[in-house]
Design an enzyme around this catalytic site. Structure first.
Site, PDB file in Angstrom:
ATOM      1  N   VAL A 189      72.395  46.576 -27.533  1.00  0.00           N
ATOM      2  CA  VAL A 189      73.396  47.381 -26.822  1.00  0.00           C
ATOM      3  C   VAL A 189      74.460  46.447 -26.268  1.00  0.00           C
ATOM      4  O   VAL A 189      74.155  45.547 -25.497  1.00  0.00           O
ATOM      5  CB  VAL A 189      72.763  48.171 -25.657  1.00  0.00           C
ATOM      6  CG1 VAL A 189      73.827  48.980 -24.923  1.00  0.00           C
ATOM      7  CG2 VAL A 189      71.642  49.061 -26.143  1.00  0.00           C
TER       8      VAL A 189
ATOM      9  N   LEU B  51      77.019  41.458 -24.119  1.00  0.00           N
ATOM     10  CA  LEU B  51      77.100  41.888 -22.716  1.00  0.00           C
ATOM     11  C   LEU B  51      75.701  42.036 -22.108  1.00  0.00           C
ATOM     12  O   LEU B  51      74.777  42.498 -22.784  1.00  0.00           O
ATOM     13  CB  LEU B  51      77.826  43.222 -22.622  1.00  0.00           C
ATOM     14  CG  LEU B  51      79.311  43.238 -22.989  1.00  0.00           C
ATOM     15  CD1 LEU B  51      79.847  44.653 -22.900  1.00  0.00           C
ATOM     16  CD2 LEU B  51      80.105  42.314 -22.086  1.00  0.00           C
TER      17      LEU B  51
ATOM     18  N   GLY C  25      84.183  42.284 -39.012  1.00  0.00           N
ATOM     19  CA  GLY C  25      82.768  42.254 -38.641  1.00  0.00           C
ATOM     20  C   GLY C  25      82.454  43.048 -37.401  1.00  0.00           C
ATOM     21  O   GLY C  25      81.373  42.916 -36.822  1.00  0.00           O
TER      22      GLY C  25
ATOM     23  N   LYS D 292      71.883  53.391 -29.243  1.00  0.00           N
ATOM     24  CA  LYS D 292      72.074  52.555 -28.051  1.00  0.00           C
ATOM     25  C   LYS D 292      71.767  53.322 -26.772  1.00  0.00           C
ATOM     26  O   LYS D 292      71.095  52.792 -25.868  1.00  0.00           O
ATOM     27  CB  LYS D 292      73.507  52.017 -28.025  1.00  0.00           C
ATOM     28  CG  LYS D 292      73.786  51.005 -29.128  1.00  0.00           C
ATOM     29  CD  LYS D 292      75.241  50.558 -29.128  1.00  0.00           C
ATOM     30  CE  LYS D 292      75.509  49.520 -30.218  1.00  0.00           C
ATOM     31  NZ  LYS D 292      76.921  49.098 -30.262  1.00  0.00           N
TER      32      LYS D 292
END
Length: 815
Positions: free
Chosen positions: A609, A613, A664, A682
């Site tokens: 997810v 981050l 990408g 997610k």
């Protein structure tokens, strides 16, 4: 007086004998010296072989005998000046003639007794000592050859004779008092009072040196071998071992008992009794300081001094209620084993007295079982005892150090280190002196356990991570580059060695226990790799059985996920951006997490997810600290956010999708992003991490793609169809922007409900200003009711995803 003993490798050739000569000359310059030598390397084994062949009536023993003769005569030719060769050759030939006569007798009788075998084995030391004595004379040393059979008196326990120290000491002191010459003698051999040749058993030459030193009250016994001293562990099994500068007698005895090959327990006993220091030195490197064994130990900065192991042991266990409260039970057990001359290496007994377990050499297991069953036949028949249990394929490892008794948490550190790496301990023993903690584990785990423990106690400032990477495409290749660039930094700044020991793509796989050379990994994989199969990859990873192993899955494959559970069971941690495991069946997700916890491994999937981050970490920090999640609102697709931000007037929607794939940002099939499946996965993962028991079917997702695009048969077909709908998407964009709003694909978890869909947001929404391929996650909790906790940043791309994987790898190192 100083006694120098030289092992078989120290006298294995003329070149090495010359090196011995230099060492002895230097020692002789400082005072009186006695020298004890072993047979030339390999000769004792050859003598055992020829005696066996001869006693079997196999005349090929004569060929081996010729090889023995050739080796000694060649040594004489290379070592001695011509004028000294004739006499020494004659001596060796006479000795070999005597040996040949004995072997001929064995050949005719077709049998061999322990007495005859001892006599045959004595020839190795007799010949090497004769040659080296003559060499000493040629270099100016006034040497005298002594026959150990005239000095060391033993009983007639052939093969492992017991020394009569009173008579032996008397003879040694008398012999040495008559001369001040340099005395040279062969080790390993002695004789009975009836002049029958005996041998002193394993380590017998060291034992001879110790006996001489003790009898003469020598100031030092030096044992010269082929290593720089006693090491913290066996360097053949453990990397980055260190030489121990000083050990106490007790520490040396403990280490040698548990398999340290440099020293054997009997070698220490005579000098220990007389408080004579012993030093281990390297004939190949005389300048090395070596290891001093003395009465006192020294602090080496660690509570333990060394780790040693014995492979191929067996555990024999007796269990049953008939043992409880019955006196003399242990005595009967050990008497039964003693009657078969079976040595007990380790003992452990439950405090309930319901069971007792002993460790013995594996070769004695069948015999021991028979003896025990015979001793306890009545108890076994009446079921007072359960059947005798024999477990094979085991090893004993021991950590040794006198300072252990003054240091808390040694055992905690030991067993937690093993547990984190999936090493199962079968039995444990610790003496009340606290000089030793011994434990039994599977043979297959012995090498791994040695490295784990050595790293924990001696290299606590340095940690090695062994990384197995499946998937070396865009993300995996980027990860390898990032690790290559940071390897030196982590080693220098954090004493962390990042070692990639296995890599694989869909075609090939390659392994290197010492670490793959990362600048050249592509060439190595392409040119040296073997055919890839997931079973083969897992099998090799498990076979290597390295400590601190991490499986990194940089694929989107369901098949690779099938490797997770067994790997975690084996203590191998997992790091992955692959969402299949955590967004598939809830029971699999939960089982993987529980297995990781139970086995002391880590299952980290931060990049499932938000790429790099810290979304999952933040959520875990909230829930683990007792906060309650009320709602999660999030832009979780950097790809979709990129599409809606880049789709502007004059730019077709289909071209933006192509661009996202080329950069990408998207999945290999962009429809996985655009149909909401990726976002659904997610938010499902986040809900599970928040404590919800949800399945994929519980997520209500909106697919904003036209039906024809959804049904395209391939990725290529999709990109052919998509441009037909550029006007459709342009109309939507134009209408939304005219109203001063923007399109955002938002996921929500609230009140147990999960949804994803396209939302039109205005300037007052926190999602309005989310630019580029950023993600934004809002956590509404009991503590963050008024304003949510926000995590924001780039949520797509190989660099940030690889960085997130890298961060998870480093997190494992820091546990």
């Amino acid at each position: 007086m100083k006694v120098l003993k030289f092992g078989g490798t120290s006298v294995k050739s003329a070149e090495m004998m010359k090196q011995v000569g230099e060492i002895v000359k230097n020692a002789r310059a400082e005072g009186q010296v006695a020298v004890v030598v072993s047979a030339m390397s390999g000769i004792t084994d050859q003598l055992i072989n020829v005696s066996t062949l001869a006693s079997q009536g196999n005349d090929t023993y004569q060929q081996t005998l010729k090889e023995i003769e050739k080796k000694h005569l060649q040594c004489i030719q290379e070592l001695l000046p011509p004028q000294h060769q004739t006499r020494t050759v004659a001596t060796i030939k006479m000795t070999l003639n005597e040996l040949e006569d004995v072997l001929q007798g064995l050949f005719l009788l077709k049998e061999i007794s322990p007495k005859s075998r001892d006599f045959v084995m004595s020839f190795g030391e007799r010949m090497s000592s004769a040659i080296i004595t003559e060499y000493f004379k040629t270099i100016g040393l006034d040497a005298l050859l002594a026959d150990g059979r005239e000095l060391i008196v033993t009983d007639d326990n052939f093969g492992n004779a017991v020394v009569d120290f009173e008579e032996t000491d008397k003879r040694i002191r008398k012999y040495f008092s008559r001369t001040d010459k340099l005395i040279v003698m062969g080790g390993f051999i002695g004789a009975t009072v009836n002049n029958e040749t005996t041998t002193l058993g394993r380590g017998g030459s060291d034992y001879t040196g110790s006996i001489i030193a003790a009898a003469l009250q020598a100031k030092m016994l030096e044992i010269w071998t082929d290593v720089d001293g006693m090491m913290t562990a066996d360097p053949r099994k453990v990397r980055r071992t260190m030489v121990l500068k000083q050990l106490s007698y007790i520490e040396a005895l403990e280490l040698s008992h548990f398999g340290a090959k440099v020293l054997y327990p009997p070698s220490v006993q005579p000098v220990l009794a007389k408080n004579i220091p012993l030093k281990i030195k390297n004939t190949f490197n005389p300048a090395a300081e070596g290891t001093l064994v003395a009465r006192e130990s020294v602090d080496n900065g660690s509570p333990i001094k060394g780790i040693s192991s014995i492979d191929t042991v067996a555990l024999i266990s007796l269990n049953g209620s008939g043992m409880v409260g019955v006196s003399g039970f242990a005595k009967r057990l050990f008497s039964a084993l003693a009657s078969g001359r079976i040595n007990v290496i380790l003992i452990t007994q439950a405090s309930s007295e319901h069971s007792i377990t002993v460790a013995i050499n594996a070769s004695d297991a069948a015999k021991a079982k028979t003896l025990i069953e015979s001793e306890f036949v009545q108890e076994l028949k009446s079921n007072a005892l359960e059947p005798v249990v024999v477990e094979q394929d085991l090893s004993i490892l021991a950590i040794v150090g006198e300072n252990m008794r003054n240091t808390p948490n040694v055992s905690g550190k030991l067993f937690s280190s093993l547990g984190r790496n999936g090493v199962n301990v079968r039995a444990i023993a610790q003496g009340s002196s606290e000089n030793n903690i011994s434990f039994v584990t599977q043979n297959a785990d012995s090498r791994k356990a040695l490295n784990i423990v050595h790293e924990a106690f001696f290299l606590s400032d340095t940690r090695v991570l062994n990384i197995f990477l499946v998937g070396v495409g865009t993300v995996g290749g980027t990860l390898l580059r990032q690790m290559r660039e940071q390897q030196e930094y982590f080693l220098q700044e954090y004493n962390l060695e990042l070692r990639v020991t296995g890599i694989a793509n869909s075609r090939k796989m390659w392994f290197d226990e010492n670490g793959i050379h990362l600048p050249d990994w592509k060439n190595v994989l392409d040119n040296n790799g073997e055919a890839m199969s997931l079973g083969g990859f897992a099998g090799k990873m498990h076979e290597m059985n390295l400590r601190n192993s991490i499986l990194v899955d940089c694929t989107a494959s369901e098949d690779v996920v099938d490797l997770y559970e067994e790997s975690l069971q084996r203590g191998i941690s997992i790091v992955t951006p692959n969402k299949v495991a955590c967004s598939g069946r809830y029971d699999l997700y939960k089982r993987l997490k529980q297995t990781a916890t139970q086995r002391g491994a880590k299952f980290l999937f931060e990049t499932n997810v938000g790429a790099g981050l810290p979304v999952i970490k933040t959520l875990n920090d909230l829930t683990q600290s007792g906060d309650k999640i009320l709602k999660i609102e999030a832009i979780l697709s950097g790809t979709l956010n990129f599409l809606f931000n880049e789709h502007k007037a004059g730019v077709s929607f289909s071209s933006v999708v192509k661009k996202a794939k080329e950069l990408g940002y998207s999945e290999p099939d962009p429809r996985i992003d655009m149909n909401g499946l990726d976002v659904a996965r997610k938010i499902l993962i986040l809900s599970r991490e928040a404590g919800a028991k949800k399945e994929a079917k519980d997520v209500v997702s909106e697919n904003f793609l036209p039906e024809e695009c959804q049904k395209a048969t391939s990725i290529e077909d999709f990109f052919t169809v998509l441009p037909k709908y550029d006007d459709y998407f342009e109309t939507i964009r134009s209408d939304v922007e005219k109203a001063g709003n923007r399109q955002r694909y938002v996921a929500v978890y609230e009140n147990g409900n999960l949804s994803t869909g396209l939302r039109v947001v205005g300037p007052d929404s926190p999602f309005y200003q989310v630019e580029g391929n950023d993600n934004l996650v809002l956590f509404w909790t009991e503590r963050y009711k008024v304003r949510p906790l926000i995590v924001k940043g780039a949520g797509a791309g190989a660099e940030v995803t690889a960085a997130g994987i890298f961060a998870d790898i480093i997190r494992i190192a820091n546990f």
